[in-house]
Design an enzyme around this catalytic site. Sequence first.
Site, PDB file in Angstrom:
ATOM      1  N   LYS A 154       0.815  -1.221   0.000  1.00 58.71           N
ATOM      2  CA  LYS A 154       0.000   0.000   0.000  1.00 58.71           C
ATOM      3  C   LYS A 154       0.851   1.275   0.000  1.00 58.71           C
ATOM      4  O   LYS A 154       0.440   2.303  -0.537  1.00 58.71           O
ATOM      5  CB  LYS A 154      -0.944   0.015   1.204  1.00 58.71           C
ATOM      6  CG  LYS A 154      -2.070  -1.005   1.104  1.00 58.71           C
ATOM      7  CD  LYS A 154      -3.050  -0.856   2.260  1.00 58.71           C
ATOM      8  CE  LYS A 154      -4.144  -1.893   2.162  1.00 58.71           C
ATOM      9  NZ  LYS A 154      -5.207  -1.704   3.162  1.00 58.71           N
ATOM     10  N   GLY A 214      -1.947   0.080  16.385  1.00 59.47           N
ATOM     11  CA  GLY A 214      -1.179  -0.193  15.177  1.00 59.47           C
ATOM     12  C   GLY A 214      -0.763   1.081  14.466  1.00 59.47           C
ATOM     13  O   GLY A 214      -1.349   2.154  14.686  1.00 59.47           O
ATOM     14  N   GLY A 232       0.486   0.909  10.878  1.00 60.65           N
ATOM     15  CA  GLY A 232       0.703   0.636   9.447  1.00 60.65           C
ATOM     16  C   GLY A 232      -0.176   1.471   8.528  1.00 60.65           C
ATOM     17  O   GLY A 232      -0.790   2.459   8.950  1.00 60.65           O
ATOM     18  N   GLY A 257     -14.403  -5.961  10.406  1.00 58.07           N
ATOM     19  CA  GLY A 257     -14.095  -5.193   9.207  1.00 58.07           C
ATOM     20  C   GLY A 257     -14.778  -5.632   7.937  1.00 58.07           C
ATOM     21  O   GLY A 257     -14.445  -5.138   6.861  1.00 58.07           O
TER      22      GLY A 257
END
Length: 243
Positions: A65, A124, A126, A226
């Site tokens: 990404k 997190g 990321g 999610g």
Amino acid sequence: MKTYGLIGFPLSHSFSKGFFTEKFEKEHIAGHQYETFPIPAITGFPALLAEHPDLCGLNVTIPYKEQVIPYLDELSDAAANIGAVNCIRFKDGKKKGFNTDVIGFRNSLEPLLQQHHTKALVLGTGGAAKAVMYALQEMNIPYMVASRTPGNGTVAYSSLDQAIMEAHTLIINTTPLGMYPNVDACPEIPYEFITSRHLLYDLVYNPAETLFLQKGAAQGAAIKNGHEMLILQAEASWDIWNK
């Protein structure tokens, strides 16, 4: 035949291929196909494009990404701000990067928010975390970031105390901890301080109820995985490709 696809590595569990294949069938969208393109290194990206000059759009998943950005011609405002791309549109000879995680996350979260969900704890750091932080900024929800290792405005899981946990009633897991097959893992936060005022949101969708969500539910918290976010970000990708 219009070809769309997904790049990442590995791609053994691809939500996108199943989603789009089913969408094309269900909505009678003829002449379209969605493929997976597992490339072991992002340096293989130009060769992939040369091999498939007919590509109309790509989704991007971990670990590319952020790594894919230097290979693109343009970025949307959100993608530029976040520094992560999960959707690429090929148009007029240009490759433009977008971030539809923001759209998916925001549209999935907003209906669940109560008046007391005024501060968020993001687990997190990321690419997914960056998208979540961007969406929280758009929604004017202040946030704190926690991870295993502190630094750069990030606190360690081990430093989360009762006061912090009680103040941050929205907790979002952006890490892959707890994702199949490692279902016995979860972020090491003090779950004993979670209450019925909390909302726990996990970007992981497989399994449907991660250990993170189970521990929250056991404390009376509202929980959400999610899966809907994935559907919404996939539909947002489709809209971008067909604009």
